[in-house]
Design a protein around this motif. Structure first.
Motif, mmCIF file in Angstrom:
data_model
loop_
_atom_site.group_PDB
_atom_site.id
_atom_site.type_symbol
_atom_site.label_atom_id
_atom_site.label_comp_id
_atom_site.label_asym_id
_atom_site.label_seq_id
_atom_site.Cartn_x
_atom_site.Cartn_y
_atom_site.Cartn_z
ATOM 1 N N ASN A 141 18.201 46.977 59.969
ATOM 2 C CA ASN A 141 16.770 47.130 59.678
ATOM 3 C C ASN A 141 16.432 48.372 58.843
ATOM 4 O O ASN A 141 15.676 48.272 57.874
ATOM 5 N N LYS A 157 10.022 49.042 61.096
ATOM 6 C CA LYS A 157 8.876 48.189 60.788
ATOM 7 C C LYS A 157 9.376 46.757 60.575
ATOM 8 O O LYS A 157 10.395 46.537 59.929
ATOM 9 N N GLU A 181 2.908 51.708 53.135
ATOM 10 C CA GLU A 181 4.021 52.431 52.499
ATOM 11 C C GLU A 181 3.645 53.880 52.206
ATOM 12 O O GLU A 181 2.657 54.160 51.542
ATOM 13 N N GLN A 241 7.058 45.302 56.195
ATOM 14 C CA GLN A 241 7.813 46.491 55.789
ATOM 15 C C GLN A 241 7.102 47.287 54.698
ATOM 16 O O GLN A 241 7.258 48.501 54.604
ATOM 17 N N HIS A 258 12.108 40.488 61.362
ATOM 18 C CA HIS A 258 13.474 40.539 60.831
ATOM 19 C C HIS A 258 14.418 39.741 61.733
ATOM 20 O O HIS A 258 15.238 38.946 61.251
ATOM 21 N N THR A 300 14.015 46.988 50.527
ATOM 22 C CA THR A 300 12.751 46.321 50.199
ATOM 23 C C THR A 300 11.851 47.227 49.371
ATOM 24 O O THR A 300 11.276 46.824 48.357
ATOM 25 N N ARG A 301 11.736 48.489 49.781
ATOM 26 C CA ARG A 301 10.837 49.415 49.084
ATOM 27 C C ARG A 301 11.369 49.814 47.711
ATOM 28 O O ARG A 301 10.600 49.963 46.768
ATOM 29 N N THR A 345 10.136 58.160 53.392
ATOM 30 C CA THR A 345 9.594 57.234 54.387
ATOM 31 C C THR A 345 9.448 57.914 55.744
ATOM 32 O O THR A 345 8.402 57.825 56.392
ATOM 33 N N ILE A 349 14.644 48.149 55.163
ATOM 34 C CA ILE A 349 13.388 48.809 54.776
ATOM 35 C C ILE A 349 13.569 49.530 53.431
ATOM 36 O O ILE A 349 12.751 49.398 52.519
#
Length: 302
Positions: free
Chosen positions: A233, A271, A38, A34, A276, A240-241, A260, A237
């Protein structure tokens, strides 16, 4: 009888810890996938460190060993107790309270009540466990092998060291960085997962003729886990970022979403989907199967 939140918390937390021991490597792989590329559009033919879940597993195992594959496991245990213990523990009591308020029959399946109970429990659990999710994400994204690093790197010795470091540098605001994204992620996931698990399990018992045992719980978990992954999902994402960022790369979950998509396209929201599901599917199965068995053990002592 109103379900016991304490019993639910204990059984949910214990079950989730058992599950995460098995699924943590998939979580590490998902996090790396993920974060890879980036805010950078993938150029055709360009080389990536991690190409898919299988290759990522072998790559991390080769350069970082079992320690790399199980990175952040201690924090993951604490997170599972706080998050799944609260989320799963509150689900039935919240359902009971909603039914009592609306004066509806709790023995009859009500999808709206189930979705509301799942969503409320998910939001509350995410608010409590967000600092641990933050630390877990940063621990799992870190690679001891320089050529394997993706995303921003944060080196912490362990969970307490990470919390102390973040608090000293960024204060309470830093500890709760991304809590809004986490609440959206877990709220949406719980609103889908828990009601769907209930419905599928009932259908398999009443229509499929399965016994209310491990096979029924496993199949119900596998199906609910797949749909959970589809819904969750994009939120995952973003979470997580936001958790892994240093400084102020993203101002909010919406800002992260817009940046993103603009930089990487809509496909970026999925991603690491395979990784996942390889984590969510087995984790959901093991959590619910373990939880049903732990509940039975606790009920014998009541």
């Amino acid at each position: 009888k109103k379900p016991s939140a304490v019993l639910g918390f204990l059984s949910g937390g214990i079950a989730a810890c058992g599950a995460v021991t098995i699924t943590n490597p998939a979580e590490v792989i998902k996090t790396r996938l993920q974060l890879q590329g980036e805010l950078m559009r993938q150029t055709p033919g360009s080389k990536r460190i991690y190409t898919n879940s299988g290759q990522a597993f072998l790559h991390i195992a080769k350069y970082e060993g079992i320690r790399g594959l199980q990175r952040g496991l201690g924090c993951a245990y604490m997170y599972q107790i706080m998050m799944n213990g609260t989320r799963l523990g509150l689900y039935d009591p919240i359902k009971h309270t909603i039914h009592a308020t609306l004066k509806t029959d709790p023995s009859k399946n009500n999808n709206a009540v189930n979705i509301a109970a799942g969503g409320i429990g998910g939001i509350l659990s995410a608010a409590l466990a967000s600092p641990l999710f933050l630390v877990k994400t940063r621990l799992q994204s870190y690679s001891s092998h320089e050529a394997s690093r993706v995303g921003q790197q944060h080196y912490y010795r362990h969970t307490v060291d990470a919390l102390r470091h973040i608090y000293n540098k960024e204060g309470l605001r830093g500890i709760y960085r991304g809590v809004d994204a986490s609440m959206m992620r877990t709220g949406a996931g719980s609103a889908v997962q828990l009601p769907l698990y209930d419905v599928v399990k009932q259908k398999m018992i009443h229509i499929g003729g399965l016994e209310n045992g491990a096979l029924c719980h496993g199949l119900s978990s596998l199906i609910s886990g797949f749909f959970l992954c589809i819904v969750m999902n994009p939120f995952d994402i973003i979470s997580t970022r936001m958790f892994n960022q240093g400084g102020s790369l993203y101002k909010s979950p919406v800002d992260c979403l817009v940046k993103t998509i603009k930089a990487e396209g809509l496909s970026a929201l999925y991603k690491g989907f395979t990784a996942h599901y390889l984590r969510i599917g087995p984790h959901t199965i093991f959590t619910f199967v373990f939880m049903e068995q732990v509940k039975k053990v606790f009920e014998r002592f009541e």
